[in-house]
Design a protein around this motif. Structure first.
Motif, PDB file in Angstrom:
ATOM      1  N   SER A  24       0.838  -1.203   0.000  1.00  0.00           N
ATOM      2  CA  SER A  24       0.000   0.000   0.000  1.00  0.00           C
ATOM      3  C   SER A  24       0.875   1.255   0.000  1.00  0.00           C
ATOM      4  CB  SER A  24      -0.968   0.001   1.187  1.00  0.00           C
ATOM      5  OG  SER A  24      -0.272  -0.061   2.411  1.00  0.00           O
ATOM      6  N   ARG A  25       1.974   1.213   0.725  1.00  0.00           N
ATOM      7  CA  ARG A  25       2.856   2.390   0.717  1.00  0.00           C
ATOM      8  C   ARG A  25       3.526   2.551  -0.641  1.00  0.00           C
ATOM      9  NH1 ARG A  25       3.886   0.637   6.005  1.00  0.00           N
ATOM     10  NH2 ARG A  25       2.796   1.985   7.467  1.00  0.00           N
ATOM     11  N   TYR A  41       1.063   4.009  -3.018  1.00  0.00           N
ATOM     12  CA  TYR A  41       0.839   5.438  -2.747  1.00  0.00           C
ATOM     13  C   TYR A  41       2.006   6.283  -3.256  1.00  0.00           C
ATOM     14  CZ  TYR A  41      -0.078   9.793  -0.307  1.00  0.00           C
ATOM     15  OH  TYR A  41      -0.308  11.110  -0.026  1.00  0.00           O
ATOM     16  N   VAL A  42       3.209   5.808  -3.030  1.00  0.00           N
ATOM     17  CA  VAL A  42       4.382   6.556  -3.508  1.00  0.00           C
ATOM     18  C   VAL A  42       4.365   6.642  -5.034  1.00  0.00           C
ATOM     19  CG1 VAL A  42       6.892   6.411  -3.773  1.00  0.00           C
ATOM     20  CG2 VAL A  42       5.859   6.114  -1.521  1.00  0.00           C
ATOM     21  N   THR A  75      -4.260   8.584  -2.718  1.00  0.00           N
ATOM     22  CA  THR A  75      -4.881   7.460  -2.012  1.00  0.00           C
ATOM     23  C   THR A  75      -5.835   6.705  -2.943  1.00  0.00           C
ATOM     24  OG1 THR A  75      -4.732   8.659   0.082  1.00  0.00           O
ATOM     25  CG2 THR A  75      -6.289   6.825  -0.016  1.00  0.00           C
ATOM     26  N   ALA A 105      -3.957   4.869  -5.682  1.00  0.00           N
ATOM     27  CA  ALA A 105      -3.223   3.741  -5.104  1.00  0.00           C
ATOM     28  C   ALA A 105      -4.174   2.573  -4.847  1.00  0.00           C
ATOM     29  CB  ALA A 105      -2.536   4.165  -3.801  1.00  0.00           C
TER      30      ALA A 105
END
Lengths: 170, 282
Positions: A23-24, A27-28, A33, A36
């Motif tokens: 998830s990170r 997002y990056v 959000t 992602a």
């Protein structure tokens, strides 16, 4: 538990365990959000659809590669008028860098700086430094030369470093 | 700024995403994809026995997932006069490398139907395996030794979607380097040349050459063919990028090559936007 039940349970366990990292990374890559979440849903659904094959090898590595590839594919597709049916040319991205920086506080500093990298630089940073892949692996995933990986990563790190406040001033 | 700093920094980012995945949605969507592949294989087999099959239709589950309910009358993958298959991709690559021998293909993708995407829109998508009878979009990406990238996209559009007239992006003081020229070729196609495009609001510059033509409508439907060639380079300015990108004349010659034009499919499954559908309603 039946064969399919065991396979599903295996898939669910792996996704739950990998979720924080995935998830990170998503997002990056996307900077949003919502985007992602879309990216993750698509990649995980396709992974599940192919789970009988994926689970035989290294499923964690597969999902990570698939995530980055899906993002890169999305980015490349946006260059063509195809995503939204319209008879007008696509909207230009707003020049929001200055506005974005003005709204950000220190906690989001790295996220903002990462968002200012090009999509290809972000993909390489995630693969090389967050997923800890070798330069050769990154080159293979993104379909480019090792030299391109080296130069692009170096440039990305340089841009992240230049944005960093100097040591001792905090 | 080293790898550990980046890793630790990313791990501390507040993404706004939920702490746990929505596995129910993932599994439901994954099962639909599996059924879609099985349905695609069914269509292929029907073509082999020269019979029209009625593949299993996929139903949308709420507002998520693909909608693919092909009309049995159009499920045949045999379109008179349309010889089309995986070889088109090889021909596309050969056309590119004939003009740009140093180009190295790094991506190759097709689209053979539209999927619902949110409440308003549909987006092109591809089945697994690819349904070549209905492919309406083919894209390839190439790496150049200079570090630039080249994108070649060939599409068939329902004519309702694309105006042959309004092709230039809106001028903006934020993009003073950008120019856009539209002209007609000797054979009546529309040629659009856009220079100094900045992509994704980062130091990445490029140019696009696009060639549009009204398709002859061989299946009783009006369509537009589009071939786009885009070059992009990570550079601080357009002037720097232009020196490393392939020249405009070469890319224009490439975009005009008839080998890049996809023949019109009989239908584009799933295409429905508001009151527009493909084939065109009478």
């Amino acid at each position: 538990m039946s064969g399919r039940g065991a396979a599903d349970a295996e898939f669910e366990q792996l996704v739950r365990a990998s979720w924080p990292t995935l998830s990170r990374a998503a997002y990056v890559l996307t900077g949003s959000t919502h985007d992602a979440e879309d990216l993750l849903q698509g990649v995980l659904a396709r992974t599940y659809a192919r789970w009988s094959r994926v689970r035989r090898d290294d499923p964690v590595a597969y999902i990570r590669r698939a995530l980055v590839n899906a993002y890169v594919d999305q980015w490349r597709r946006r260059r063509v008028i195809s995503e939204q049916p319209t008879d007008q040319p696509p909207e230009r991205p707003a020049p929001a860098e200055a506005d974005r920086l003005a709204r950000v506080d220190d906690r989001e500093d790295l996220a903002v700086r990462l968002a200012l990298l090009s999509p290809r630089e972000r993909a390489m940073v995630v693969l090389r430094y967050y997923f800890d892949r070798s330069e050769a692996e990154v080159a293979q995933v993104l379909g480019c030369s090792v030299g391109t990986v080296k130069s692009t990563c170096s440039r990305a790190l340089g841009r992240l470093r230049v944005a960093e406040p100097q040591e001792g001033k905090r | 700024m080293n790898a550990t700093v980046i890793k630790d920094g990313i791990d501390r980012i507040d993404t706004g995403l939920p702490d746990h995945p929505d596995l129910g949605r993932v599994l439901a969507r994954g099962r639909r994809l599996r059924r879609g592949r099985q349905a695609g294989l069914g269509v292929g087999l029907a073509a082999l026995v020269a019979a029209v099959a009625l593949p299993v239709g996929l139903l949308a589950n709420g507002d998520d997932g693909p909608v693919l309910a092909p009309d049995p009358a159009t499920a045949s993958s045999s379109v008179p006069g349309r010889e089309f298959g995986p070889g088109f991709g090889d021909a596309m690559t050969a056309t590119v490398t004939a003009l740009l021998p140093e180009a190295q293909r790094i991506a190759d993708s097709q689209r053979d139907h539209y999927e619902k995407n949110g409440a308003c829109c549909t987006t092109p998508a591809v089945n697994d395996p690819v349904d070549y009878a209905h492919v309406f979009s083919w894209s390839q990406a190439f790496d150049m030794p200079s570090g630039a990238q080249l994108f070649v996209d060939s599409m068939q559009y329902p004519a309702q979607l694309v105006s042959l007239d309004h092709q230039c992006p809106e001028a903006s003081p934020s993009y003073p380097e950008q120019t856009c020229d539209v002209s007609k070729t000797a054979d009546g196609r529309t040629l659009v040349v856009i220079l100094g495009e900045q992509f994704d609001n980062t130091p990445q510059w490029g140019l696009s050459i696009r060639v549009l033509a009204a398709a002859p409508g061989t299946h009783g439907m009006l369509a537009t063919t589009s071939v786009s060639v885009t070059g992009a380079e990570d550079a601080a300015t357009w002037a720097v990028a232009r020196e490393t990108l392939p020249d405009v004349d070469t890319l224009t010659q490439l975009a005009l090559d008839p080998n890049l034009v996809i023949p019109e499919p009989e239908t584009i499954p799933g295409f429905k936007v508001g009151n527009l559908s493909y084939p065109a309603l009478p």
